[in-house]
Write a protein that holds these residues in place. Structure first.
Motif, PDB file in Angstrom:
ATOM      1  N   LEU A  81       0.794  -1.092   0.021  1.00 41.52           N
ATOM      2  CA  LEU A  81      -0.155   0.063   0.002  1.00 41.52           C
ATOM      3  C   LEU A  81       0.844   1.160  -0.099  1.00 41.52           C
ATOM      4  O   LEU A  81       0.644   2.176  -0.794  1.00 41.52           O
ATOM      5  CB  LEU A  81      -0.873  -0.252   1.313  1.00 41.52           C
ATOM      6  N   LEU A  82       1.948   1.325   0.883  1.00 41.93           N
ATOM      7  CA  LEU A  82       2.744   2.484   1.030  1.00 41.93           C
ATOM      8  C   LEU A  82       3.454   2.669  -0.282  1.00 41.93           C
ATOM      9  O   LEU A  82       3.674   3.875  -0.875  1.00 41.93           O
ATOM     10  CB  LEU A  82       3.666   2.284   2.283  1.00 41.93           C
ATOM     11  N   SER A  83       3.891   1.551  -1.182  1.00 38.46           N
ATOM     12  CA  SER A  83       4.294   1.686  -2.322  1.00 38.46           C
ATOM     13  C   SER A  83       3.487   2.790  -3.567  1.00 38.46           C
ATOM     14  O   SER A  83       4.106   3.174  -4.334  1.00 38.46           O
ATOM     15  CB  SER A  83       5.047   0.422  -2.842  1.00 38.46           C
ATOM     16  N   HIS A  84       2.493   2.194  -3.312  1.00 33.94           N
ATOM     17  CA  HIS A  84       1.481   3.109  -4.060  1.00 33.94           C
ATOM     18  C   HIS A  84       1.186   4.430  -3.852  1.00 33.94           C
ATOM     19  O   HIS A  84       0.510   5.261  -4.678  1.00 33.94           O
ATOM     20  CB  HIS A  84       0.016   2.459  -3.968  1.00 33.94           C
ATOM     21  N   LEU A  85       1.960   5.003  -2.739  1.00 36.28           N
ATOM     22  CA  LEU A  85       1.592   6.281  -2.200  1.00 36.28           C
ATOM     23  C   LEU A  85       2.759   7.099  -2.410  1.00 36.28           C
ATOM     24  O   LEU A  85       2.971   8.111  -2.121  1.00 36.28           O
ATOM     25  CB  LEU A  85       1.264   6.357  -0.811  1.00 36.28           C
ATOM     26  N   GLU A  86       3.826   6.542  -3.162  1.00 38.79           N
ATOM     27  CA  GLU A  86       4.966   7.353  -3.646  1.00 38.79           C
ATOM     28  C   GLU A  86       4.695   8.457  -4.469  1.00 38.79           C
ATOM     29  O   GLU A  86       3.949   8.518  -5.100  1.00 38.79           O
ATOM     30  CB  GLU A  86       5.788   6.224  -4.262  1.00 38.79           C
ATOM     31  N   GLY A  87       5.344   9.429  -3.914  1.00 40.23           N
ATOM     32  CA  GLY A  87       5.105  10.913  -4.677  1.00 40.23           C
ATOM     33  C   GLY A  87       4.021  11.762  -3.846  1.00 40.23           C
ATOM     34  O   GLY A  87       3.579  12.922  -4.146  1.00 40.23           O
ATOM     35  N   THR A  88       3.318  11.076  -2.914  1.00 39.04           N
ATOM     36  CA  THR A  88       2.115  11.604  -1.869  1.00 39.04           C
ATOM     37  C   THR A  88       3.025  12.031  -0.531  1.00 39.04           C
ATOM     38  O   THR A  88       3.575  11.075  -0.163  1.00 39.04           O
ATOM     39  CB  THR A  88       0.825  10.866  -1.878  1.00 39.04           C
ATOM     40  N   ALA A  89       2.847  13.213  -0.136  1.00 34.94           N
ATOM     41  CA  ALA A  89       3.367  13.589   1.151  1.00 34.94           C
ATOM     42  C   ALA A  89       2.600  13.145   2.182  1.00 34.94           C
ATOM     43  O   ALA A  89       1.066  13.516   2.358  1.00 34.94           O
ATOM     44  CB  ALA A  89       3.867  15.212   0.999  1.00 34.94           C
ATOM     45  N   TYR A  90       3.100  12.468   3.089  1.00 39.18           N
ATOM     46  CA  TYR A  90       2.360  12.086   4.460  1.00 39.18           C
ATOM     47  C   TYR A  90       3.453  11.813   5.579  1.00 39.18           C
ATOM     48  O   TYR A  90       4.369  11.455   5.371  1.00 39.18           O
ATOM     49  CB  TYR A  90       1.296  10.795   4.090  1.00 39.18           C
ATOM     50  N   GLU A  91       2.808  11.370   6.819  1.00 38.99           N
ATOM     51  CA  GLU A  91       3.343  10.954   7.974  1.00 38.99           C
ATOM     52  C   GLU A  91       2.730   9.650   8.411  1.00 38.99           C
ATOM     53  O   GLU A  91       1.400   9.809   8.271  1.00 38.99           O
ATOM     54  CB  GLU A  91       3.406  12.067   9.008  1.00 38.99           C
ATOM     55  N   LEU A  92       3.049   8.658   8.474  1.00 41.26           N
ATOM     56  CA  LEU A  92       2.560   7.447   9.040  1.00 41.26           C
ATOM     57  C   LEU A  92       2.859   7.128  10.416  1.00 41.26           C
ATOM     58  O   LEU A  92       3.752   7.018  10.891  1.00 41.26           O
ATOM     59  CB  LEU A  92       3.257   6.158   7.986  1.00 41.26           C
TER      60      LEU A  92
END
Length: 93
Positions: A49-60
């Motif tokens: 799931l996190l690999s799909h969010l590459e290029g998106t800024a977030y804190e997990l």
């Protein structure tokens, strides 16, 4: 989709759909926090799931929830060996 058939193709479709919706919430300036709750009984699911969010800024932030009394409800640890993790993803300021 009833019953849901679990294949590599349907698992990829579900992951793509979840990532698409999650990215839209993370990119929306109207939301400061996004709480995403999904049973992830394997680290590989969260990693995918996190690999799909590459290029998106977030804190997990990840949290593991469990029962306070033994024998109360379904015993997840007995079946899977560990508790599922529910991530909290915060969009970048």
């Amino acid at each position: 989709m009833h019953p849901f058939v679990v294949t590599d193709e349907t698992k990829n479709m579900v992951m793509d759909n979840i990532a698409y919706v999650l990215k839209n919430f993370l990119r929306c300036s109207a939301y400061r926090y996004v709480i995403f709750c999904w049973v992830m009984h394997k680290q590989s699911i969260l990693s995918d799931l996190l690999s799909h969010l590459e290029g998106t800024a977030y804190e997990l932030y990840t949290f593991t929830f469990g029962l306070t009394k033994p024998g109360c409800g379904w015993n997840w640890t007995k079946k899977c060996g560990h508790w599922p993790t529910a991530p909290l993803i915060s969009s970048a300021p």
